[in-house]
Design a protein around this motif. Sequence first.
Motif, PDB file in Angstrom:
ATOM      1  N   LEU A 188       0.798  -1.346  -0.015  1.00 33.26           N
ATOM      2  CA  LEU A 188       0.158  -0.032   0.244  1.00 33.26           C
ATOM      3  C   LEU A 188       0.763   1.292  -0.047  1.00 33.26           C
ATOM      4  N   GLU A 189       2.071   1.262   0.848  1.00 36.04           N
ATOM      5  CA  GLU A 189       2.901   2.448   0.733  1.00 36.04           C
ATOM      6  C   GLU A 189       3.418   2.449  -0.660  1.00 36.04           C
ATOM      7  N   GLY A 190       3.746   1.513  -1.314  1.00 28.41           N
ATOM      8  CA  GLY A 190       4.410   1.534  -2.691  1.00 28.41           C
ATOM      9  C   GLY A 190       3.207   2.226  -3.661  1.00 28.41           C
ATOM     10  N   VAL A 191       1.963   1.862  -3.553  1.00 28.98           N
ATOM     11  CA  VAL A 191       1.011   2.133  -4.397  1.00 28.98           C
ATOM     12  C   VAL A 191       0.916   3.978  -4.081  1.00 28.98           C
ATOM     13  N   LEU A 192       0.906   4.155  -2.854  1.00 36.51           N
ATOM     14  CA  LEU A 192       0.809   5.589  -2.791  1.00 36.51           C
ATOM     15  C   LEU A 192       1.896   6.433  -3.387  1.00 36.51           C
ATOM     16  N   ARG A 193       2.891   5.952  -2.971  1.00 39.48           N
ATOM     17  CA  ARG A 193       4.163   6.805  -3.546  1.00 39.48           C
ATOM     18  C   ARG A 193       3.970   6.709  -4.930  1.00 39.48           C
ATOM     19  N   ALA A 194       3.705   5.783  -5.659  1.00 35.41           N
ATOM     20  CA  ALA A 194       3.536   5.542  -7.136  1.00 35.41           C
ATOM     21  C   ALA A 194       2.660   6.276  -7.587  1.00 35.41           C
ATOM     22  N   ALA A 195       1.417   6.852  -6.935  1.00 33.96           N
ATOM     23  CA  ALA A 195       0.304   7.526  -7.323  1.00 33.96           C
ATOM     24  C   ALA A 195       0.809   9.043  -7.280  1.00 33.96           C
ATOM     25  N   VAL A 196       1.463   9.360  -6.077  1.00 36.40           N
ATOM     26  CA  VAL A 196       2.161  10.761  -5.867  1.00 36.40           C
ATOM     27  C   VAL A 196       3.378  11.143  -6.835  1.00 36.40           C
ATOM     28  N   SER A 197       3.907  10.016  -7.161  1.00 30.10           N
ATOM     29  CA  SER A 197       4.875  10.155  -8.153  1.00 30.10           C
ATOM     30  C   SER A 197       4.445  10.508  -9.373  1.00 30.10           C
ATOM     31  N   ARG A 198       3.329   9.947  -9.896  1.00 28.16           N
ATOM     32  CA  ARG A 198       2.691  10.088 -11.304  1.00 28.16           C
ATOM     33  C   ARG A 198       2.164  11.434 -11.221  1.00 28.16           C
ATOM     34  N   ARG A 199       1.592  11.714 -10.240  1.00 39.80           N
ATOM     35  CA  ARG A 199       0.884  13.129 -10.147  1.00 39.80           C
ATOM     36  C   ARG A 199       1.628  14.193 -10.115  1.00 39.80           C
ATOM     37  N   ARG A 200       3.029  14.092  -9.450  1.00 33.37           N
ATOM     38  CA  ARG A 200       3.881  14.951  -9.610  1.00 33.37           C
ATOM     39  C   ARG A 200       4.601  15.409 -10.876  1.00 33.37           C
TER      40      ARG A 200
END
Length: 298
Positions: A188-200
């Motif tokens: 779940l942490e990896g999913v959130l980091r990936a989502a934030v990274s894609r948004r940025r």
Amino acid sequence: EHLSQHNEESKFHNLYAERLFKRYNTLVEAEAPQQVVEDAREKFRDFIAHDNQFDKPRVLNLIQKSGLDTERIILYSRMGLHRSVMQVYIHNLKDYRSAEKYCIDKGRENHKFADDEDTRPTRAELLNILLKLYLQPDHDAKDGASPEFLAESLKHLLGNHTAQYLDPLATLKLIPDHTALDALNTYLEGVLRAAVSRRRTAMVASKLVRAERFQTQVRYLEVKRKSFTIDTKTECAVCRKKIGDSYFSAHPPEDTLHPTKMLLPSAKWVIVHKGCSKKYMELKRAGRGGVSNVLHVR
């Protein structure tokens, strides 16, 4: 061996593959030196990995109960039986890292272009097969990997590749409701980091596009400001003759002749015949002591 190398008929390649396998078996039964056995196995493995003429299902059936798991993986992979490959890795070799590596190495990128002729499954598709294998082990795999090993493999998979290659919603739907939250923390942490990274990344790309658009508009305005009009009445600022259809030089507005100021009062650019450019430059150097860029057009 000679016939298999110089004849494309499948029967010769099948016979050679069977002979290589039988030689390996004979050496094993005779308890030959380990190096001799390994050399025979390597020769058989190399043949089935590169030859394209032998009957793969036939050879696979021949070695099915021989314990040659690496060779079975080669044949399964070449036949496109990726789930069977992963079953051998997980239930026979107990090697989930190699199973994950197989998915990454054999799978293509998840995005496919319209003209892409690559028919291999995507990495996401292969990893999804592996995920289901952990969550829904086959009935005939009861004597294979233990539930503890499958749980450990699942945790490792979710913490390494799923966030990058798999659809999070589809993955979460496959995971049983009773799965401990602790096992999903890393995922779940990896999913959130990936989502934030894609948004940025998307925000940065958007700002770069806006900056590029602004620069393009500025360049357009600069070019438009430096534009000029020439017609049949335009005269050379040096010889005062009509420009007509001859070559000419157009000098930016700041390049006025001083102190003579030999240009029409209404002109924004100094227009001279190309043959008059040398005299124009001499007059300008005498008046200003410098030479600026000159744009030659027809």
